[in-house]
Design a protein around this motif. Structure first.
Motif, PDB file in Angstrom:
ATOM      1  N   UNK A   1       0.840  -1.184   0.000  1.00 24.16           N
ATOM      2  CA  UNK A   1       0.000   0.000   0.000  1.00 24.16           C
ATOM      3  C   UNK A   1       0.876   1.235   0.000  1.00 24.16           C
ATOM      4  N   UNK A   2       0.278   2.391  -0.040  1.00 24.10           N
ATOM      5  CA  UNK A   2       1.021   3.642  -0.124  1.00 24.10           C
ATOM      6  C   UNK A   2       1.029   4.365   1.207  1.00 24.10           C
ATOM      7  N   UNK A   3       2.139   5.011   1.530  1.00 26.18           N
ATOM      8  CA  UNK A   3       2.203   5.795   2.762  1.00 26.18           C
ATOM      9  C   UNK A   3       1.311   7.025   2.684  1.00 26.18           C
ATOM     10  N   UNK A   4       0.809   7.343   1.491  1.00 29.01           N
ATOM     11  CA  UNK A   4      -0.052   8.509   1.355  1.00 29.01           C
ATOM     12  C   UNK A   4      -1.506   8.173   1.625  1.00 29.01           C
TER      13      UNK A   4
ATOM     14  N   UNK B   1       5.689  -4.862  12.688  1.00 30.87           N
ATOM     15  CA  UNK B   1       5.414  -5.059  11.266  1.00 30.87           C
ATOM     16  C   UNK B   1       4.242  -6.011  11.054  1.00 30.87           C
ATOM     17  N   UNK B   2       4.242  -7.109  11.791  1.00 32.59           N
ATOM     18  CA  UNK B   2       3.165  -8.093  11.635  1.00 32.59           C
ATOM     19  C   UNK B   2       1.823  -7.514  12.074  1.00 32.59           C
ATOM     20  N   UNK B   3       1.849  -6.684  13.115  1.00 37.88           N
ATOM     21  CA  UNK B   3       0.610  -6.071  13.597  1.00 37.88           C
ATOM     22  C   UNK B   3       0.019  -5.134  12.544  1.00 37.88           C
ATOM     23  N   UNK B   4       0.871  -4.292  11.965  1.00 35.37           N
ATOM     24  CA  UNK B   4       0.398  -3.404  10.903  1.00 35.37           C
ATOM     25  C   UNK B   4      -0.129  -4.199   9.709  1.00 35.37           C
ATOM     26  N   UNK B   5       0.602  -5.221   9.354  1.00 31.26           N
ATOM     27  CA  UNK B   5       0.206  -6.058   8.217  1.00 31.26           C
ATOM     28  C   UNK B   5      -1.155  -6.695   8.476  1.00 31.26           C
ATOM     29  N   UNK B   6      -1.356  -7.141   9.707  1.00 34.85           N
ATOM     30  CA  UNK B   6      -2.630  -7.762  10.079  1.00 34.85           C
ATOM     31  C   UNK B   6      -3.779  -6.759  10.028  1.00 34.85           C
TER      32      UNK B   6
ATOM     33  N   UNK C   1      13.584   6.854   2.942  1.00 34.60           N
ATOM     34  CA  UNK C   1      14.820   7.085   2.200  1.00 34.60           C
ATOM     35  C   UNK C   1      15.014   6.025   1.120  1.00 34.60           C
ATOM     36  N   UNK C   2      14.438   4.851   1.371  1.00 33.98           N
ATOM     37  CA  UNK C   2      14.607   3.742   0.441  1.00 33.98           C
ATOM     38  C   UNK C   2      13.359   3.542  -0.413  1.00 33.98           C
ATOM     39  N   UNK C   3      12.433   4.463  -0.305  1.00 32.99           N
ATOM     40  CA  UNK C   3      11.186   4.342  -1.063  1.00 32.99           C
ATOM     41  C   UNK C   3      10.822   5.715  -1.635  1.00 32.99           C
ATOM     42  N   UNK C   4      11.630   6.200  -2.528  1.00 34.06           N
ATOM     43  CA  UNK C   4      11.438   7.556  -3.038  1.00 34.06           C
ATOM     44  C   UNK C   4      10.125   7.710  -3.780  1.00 34.06           C
ATOM     45  N   UNK C   5       9.520   6.600  -4.223  1.00 29.42           N
ATOM     46  CA  UNK C   5       8.257   6.690  -4.955  1.00 29.42           C
ATOM     47  C   UNK C   5       7.082   6.945  -4.025  1.00 29.42           C
ATOM     48  N   UNK C   6       7.333   6.876  -2.682  1.00 32.75           N
ATOM     49  CA  UNK C   6       6.232   7.055  -1.743  1.00 32.75           C
ATOM     50  C   UNK C   6       5.553   5.756  -1.382  1.00 32.75           C
ATOM     51  N   UNK C   7       5.943   4.660  -1.986  1.00 35.18           N
ATOM     52  CA  UNK C   7       5.367   3.359  -1.656  1.00 35.18           C
ATOM     53  C   UNK C   7       6.042   2.797  -0.414  1.00 35.18           C
ATOM     54  N   UNK C   8       5.243   2.318   0.522  1.00 32.39           N
ATOM     55  CA  UNK C   8       5.772   1.750   1.765  1.00 32.39           C
ATOM     56  C   UNK C   8       5.346   0.297   1.825  1.00 32.39           C
ATOM     57  N   UNK C   9       6.287  -0.594   1.580  1.00 34.88           N
ATOM     58  CA  UNK C   9       5.999  -2.018   1.545  1.00 34.88           C
ATOM     59  C   UNK C   9       6.492  -2.646   2.837  1.00 34.88           C
TER      60      UNK C   9
END
Length: 578
Positions: free
Chosen positions: A21-24, A385-390, A50-58
């Motif tokens: 999903x997107x951080x936006x 991470x798992x909590x957010x993913x859930x 810094x590692x996701x300049x496109x704004x995508x947060x995976x």
């Protein structure tokens, strides 16, 4: 419901999990800043972007795990690698720096090691806490702690920190805990001790952190001599010998065989013995005044116990590892063999041999060979991470969340995902209960032996009672006062399993104190288990010696069996047993 049926139901939820999903996204931003978890604090989020300049947060992007620990990244740590063989003084030198520091932490692979270090520092008038999964002994005013590596605190600022046996970073099940400590400890000085085979990997892992790395190589302090001949007859066993084998059944077979000679009594050390019992058995073996002057052990002696061993004798160089029977690796052979000839002990020169002459070439070759280079370190997603993913996928079923996350996880070539087969088995069980995700996560992390039926049933009852009542009283599933000295090997194994269940209760009580309030009762019953097991071991030893003396008095001839007559027997039970 069986574990298999629970797994099938969890797999049916696979299709409900969506891609990244997107951080936006407004919902994601709201979740991030209201969750209160470390991974999504604004500073962490900026680091990740810094590692996701496109704004995508995976969330499944685990290619930069050093960025999970912003406190450590704010420091320019001085990392000292102390590398060399066993009995080379590398950990000793690191501990001297810890003793001299104003604050610090020792992170070891075993509770036995953590306790030993805590005792050493306290004896040196450096107040030191002991913190493991099942123990917490806090000393007033202490600014030092000795912990098992899983308990390493990556939020506290230290002057000095130690990670011992760092080569375990490559362990398929526990390696991720060593990676977490290596990347996350917030310390001015970080001393890392272990096998030289891990040096290139650590250099690559720490390259993006900006840490300054210094490498110090060590040589063994006392000689280790591989013998050109085998043990031969069991009458050649002598005080200070340690026979190594790889199944519980063969350990007791060897113990009986040696004690029937009437010359020696044996201590035993193996993995499923309670840690307290292992320490007691090792102490009796080390005591020159003790009658237990021969040790029969598994590879559990490879680390964590200081043993005065003159000669290591391998009954076999093959072991069953839970999947198949295989030859020991070069590091395994060197780690075990290196326990002979401890520097400063009554045996300054160590010797090593086998029962089987056919295995001597492999033994000699392994001792001359360098350990294979460790290529990758273990990694596992944080609960955050798992909590957010859930939550982003609208499910609190832990099994499909974990399985799907790991299936999608992206790693750099320096890492591998830890083996979580046992965790997934527990997840399939607790997903059937009305529990929150964090509670399920805790049960999955708990030290349950899923290959032990009694241990597994203990976990199930604890989880079910917790889900129904919110509180678990020990007396509901265990009756104090019913434990007895075992009368057979089967009863001994059962008592070892009961000890595991009591340890599990203590572990859960440290994490859910209000819901598991009987910690003191569980700890006392656990101690009784250990004492009863010790009593059984002592009785069996004296019974064997008494029987042997009776046979001598009766002038019965006792046949002096050659070691070769037992090889086939050991090979058969090694392949049947763990």
């Amino acid at each position: 419901m069986t574990v298999a049926a629970a797994l099938l139901r969890r797999r049916a939820l696979y299709s409900t999990l969506a891609p990244s999903f997107s951080v936006h996204d407004a919902n994601f931003r709201c979740l991030c800043f209201n969750s209160g978890v470390n991974v999504v604090q604004p500073s962490n989020l900026r680091l990740q972007r810094n590692y996701h300049s496109s704004g995508k947060f995976d969330l499944t992007d685990m290619t930069h795990p050093h960025m999970w620990y912003p406190n450590a990244r704010e420091k320019k740590r001085n990392v000292f690698l102390h590398v060399g063989p066993t009995n080379s003084g590398k950990t000793h030198n690191a501990l001297k720096r810890l003793e001299a520091s104003s604050s610090g932490v020792y992170c070891g692979p075993l509770r036995l090691l953590a306790r030993e270090v805590a005792q050493r520092l306290n004896k040196a008038n450096v107040p030191c806490n002991l913190i493991t999964g099942q123990e917490k002994e806090e000393i007033e005013g202490a600014k030092h702690s000795s912990v098992t590596v899983e308990m390493a605190d990556v939020t506290t600022d230290y002057q000095c920190a130690i990670i011992d046996e760092i080569q375990m970073v490559g362990c398929r099940s526990r390696g991720f805990s060593f990676t977490r400590a290596l990347l996350g400890l917030c310390s001015d000085e970080l001393h890392v001790c272990g096998d030289p085979a891990v040096v290139p990997l650590i250099q690559r892992i720490l390259e993006p952190t900006g840490d300054v790395i210094t490498i110090q190589y060590y040589e063994r302090l006392s000689p280790l001599v591989p013998l050109k001949t085998t043990l031969g007859s069991f009458s050649n066993i002598k005080a200070g010998d340690c026979i190594v084998t790889f199944s519980r059944q063969s350990i007791y077979m060897l113990k009986r065989r040696i004690e029937m000679e009437g010359k020696h009594l044996c201590s035993v050390v193996y993995g499923s013995l309670p840690p307290e019992t292992r320490t007691k058995q090792a102490t009796m073996f080390n005591d020159e005044a003790s009658d237990l002057n021969v040790l029969v052990a598994s590879d559990a002696i490879g680390m964590g116990l200081n043993l005065n061993i003159s000669r290591i004798i391998f009954s076999t160089l093959k072991k069953f590892d839970g999947i198949c029977k295989r030859e020991l690796t070069v590091p395994e052979i060197k780690q075990i063999a290196g326990r002979a000839g401890r520097y400063g002990s009554k045996f300054p020169v160590g010797e090593v041999t086998c029962l089987d002459a056919d295995q001597l070439p492999l033994l000699h070759s392994a001792l001359k060979s360098p350990s294979p280079i460790i290529e990758r370190a273990g990694l596992f997603p944080t609960f955050d991470l798992l909590s957010l993913y859930s939550r982003l996928h609208g499910t609190d079923f832990f099994h499909p969340v974990l399985e799907h996350f790991l299936d999608k996880a992206k790693l750099s070539p320096d890492y591998f995902i830890a083996d979580c087969e046992d965790m997934l088995k527990v997840a399939a069980i607790v997903d059937e209960l009305p529990l929150g995700l964090y509670d399920k996560y805790l049960f999955c992390l708990s030290p349950v032996d899923v290959d032990d039926d009694i241990s597994t049933q203990g976990l199930i009852q604890f989880a079910e009672n917790y889900a129904k009542k919110g509180i678990v009283r020990l007396k509901e599933i265990f009756t104090p006062g019913t434990l007895q000295v075992p009368k057979s090997h089967n009863q001994l194994k059962e008592l070892e399993s009961i000890h595991k269940v009591l340890e599990l209760y203590v572990w859960l009580s440290f994490r859910m104190e209000d819901s598991f309030p009987d910690r003191e009762l569980a700890a006392s019953q656990k101690s009784i288990c250990s004492m009863l097991i010790e009593e059984y071991l002592e009785r069996s030893g004296w019974q064997q010696q008494g029987k042997r003396k009776f046979l001598q008095r009766s002038k019965n001839v006792h046949r002096d069996y050659d070691a070769s007559q037992l090889r086939k027997y050991f090979q058969e039970i090694d392949v049947r047993s763990k």
